[in-house]
Design a protein around this motif. Structure first.
Motif, PDB file in Angstrom:
ATOM      1  N   PHE A 134       0.867  -1.106   0.017  1.00 15.75           N
ATOM      2  CA  PHE A 134       0.079  -0.004   0.033  1.00 15.75           C
ATOM      3  C   PHE A 134       0.904   1.271   0.347  1.00 15.75           C
ATOM      4  O   PHE A 134       0.475   2.388  -0.767  1.00 15.75           O
ATOM      5  N   GLY A 135       1.982   1.263   0.537  1.00 16.17           N
ATOM      6  CA  GLY A 135       2.763   2.433   0.827  1.00 16.17           C
ATOM      7  C   GLY A 135       3.222   2.828  -0.381  1.00 16.17           C
ATOM      8  O   GLY A 135       3.505   3.784  -0.697  1.00 16.17           O
ATOM      9  N   ALA A 136       3.810   1.810  -1.303  1.00 17.86           N
ATOM     10  CA  ALA A 136       4.149   2.039  -2.711  1.00 17.86           C
ATOM     11  C   ALA A 136       3.109   2.687  -3.530  1.00 17.86           C
ATOM     12  O   ALA A 136       3.547   3.652  -4.324  1.00 17.86           O
ATOM     13  N   MET A 137       1.930   2.192  -3.473  1.00 19.55           N
ATOM     14  CA  MET A 137       0.903   2.900  -4.154  1.00 19.55           C
ATOM     15  C   MET A 137       0.860   4.334  -3.641  1.00 19.55           C
ATOM     16  O   MET A 137       0.480   5.185  -4.644  1.00 19.55           O
ATOM     17  N   ASN A 156       2.956  -8.029  -8.096  1.00 20.91           N
ATOM     18  CA  ASN A 156       1.466  -7.261  -7.745  1.00 20.91           C
ATOM     19  C   ASN A 156       1.235  -6.034  -7.574  1.00 20.91           C
ATOM     20  O   ASN A 156       0.176  -5.584  -7.937  1.00 20.91           O
ATOM     21  N   THR A 157       2.370  -5.309  -6.833  1.00 18.65           N
ATOM     22  CA  THR A 157       2.115  -3.833  -6.548  1.00 18.65           C
ATOM     23  C   THR A 157       2.244  -3.217  -7.946  1.00 18.65           C
ATOM     24  O   THR A 157       1.476  -1.980  -8.073  1.00 18.65           O
ATOM     25  N   ASP A 158       3.159  -3.658  -8.845  1.00 18.57           N
ATOM     26  CA  ASP A 158       3.570  -2.886 -10.164  1.00 18.57           C
ATOM     27  C   ASP A 158       1.989  -3.025 -11.001  1.00 18.57           C
ATOM     28  O   ASP A 158       1.618  -2.058 -11.666  1.00 18.57           O
ATOM     29  N   GLU A 159       1.458  -3.932 -10.966  1.00 18.21           N
ATOM     30  CA  GLU A 159       0.191  -4.527 -11.627  1.00 18.21           C
ATOM     31  C   GLU A 159      -1.006  -3.370 -10.927  1.00 18.21           C
ATOM     32  O   GLU A 159      -1.641  -2.906 -11.994  1.00 18.21           O
ATOM     33  N   ALA A 160      -0.963  -3.361  -9.602  1.00 18.80           N
ATOM     34  CA  ALA A 160      -2.032  -2.442  -8.910  1.00 18.80           C
ATOM     35  C   ALA A 160      -1.808  -0.897  -9.562  1.00 18.80           C
ATOM     36  O   ALA A 160      -2.563  -0.398  -9.893  1.00 18.80           O
TER      37      ALA A 160
END
Length: 213
Positions: A40-43, A153-157
């Motif tokens: 979440f922090g990266a988003m 997963n995070t990059d995909e989001a």
């Protein structure tokens, strides 16, 4: 059968509320749910935002609201000993439990309850080690492969322009927040409103003023 991709971070009490309420929201609907742990922090960093717990007044309100919502929907919730915390260890653990980095509901439930039903430190090393031994004793949670799957997963989001958790994506449509579950259900049941301008045309609304940062 439709597939819902459920993007989550265990740091979010709203993700826990949504996770616990999801079976009821989907009752009677044939659907597949894929859980996607994300950072979440990266988003937040990508969108230049602070999390709810990083704004003092909003932090207090968040904890009051989620406890009220948990009570209203009969979801067990006890605030952890401190929050926010570093959720990377929990995210990597969840990711390590599946070769594709998509843990099943049992795994996610165990981790969410570890955070939101104990009142203890969620990132405590001893507690995390015990949880890891219970869920995936033979896995290297800190391996490069696990870290890469979580990053993917995070990059995909982020590529989907998701800005928060929980986020549900189905047919390319995004439903954000635990309070979006009734909307998600209505969409899956074929509510024609989702084909109207009220849903499809909002991106064309002109911006009247922008704050300088």
């Amino acid at each position: 059968m439709k597939t819902i991709h459920f993007y989550l971070d265990f740091i979010s009490p709203y993700a826990w509320l949504a996770f616990d309420a999801l079976p009821q929201a989907l009752q009677g609907i044939s659907v597949r749910v894929v859980h996607k742990p994300v950072v979440f922090g990266a988003m937040l960093q990508h969108h230049g935002q602070l999390g709810p717990a990083e704004i003092p007044a909003k932090r207090d309100w968040t904890y009051r609201q989620v406890q009220w919502q948990a009570r209203a929907q009969d979801t067990p919730l006890q605030l952890p000993a401190s929050h926010p915390f570093n959720s990377l260890g929990l995210l990597r653990l969840a990711t390590a439990c599946d070769p594709a980095g998509e843990p099943n509901r049992f795994v996610c439930d165990k981790i969410f309850r570890h955070v939101w039903c104990s009142g203890q430190e969620a990132a405590n090393a001893e507690r995390l080690a015990a949880l890891s031994a219970d869920l995936v004793p033979a896995a290297d949670v800190g391996s490069a492969e696990v870290k890469q799957r979580l990053k993917d997963n995070t990059d995909e989001a982020i590529a989907l322009n998701l800005f928060g958790v929980p986020s549900f994506v189905v047919d390319g449509q995004v439903f954000w927040g635990n309070d979006a579950l009734p909307m998600l259900r209505a969409y899956l049941l074929g509510d024609p409103w989702f084909g109207s301008d009220d849903w499809t045309a909002v991106g064309g609304l002109p911006v009247g003023i922008q704050r300088k940062t």
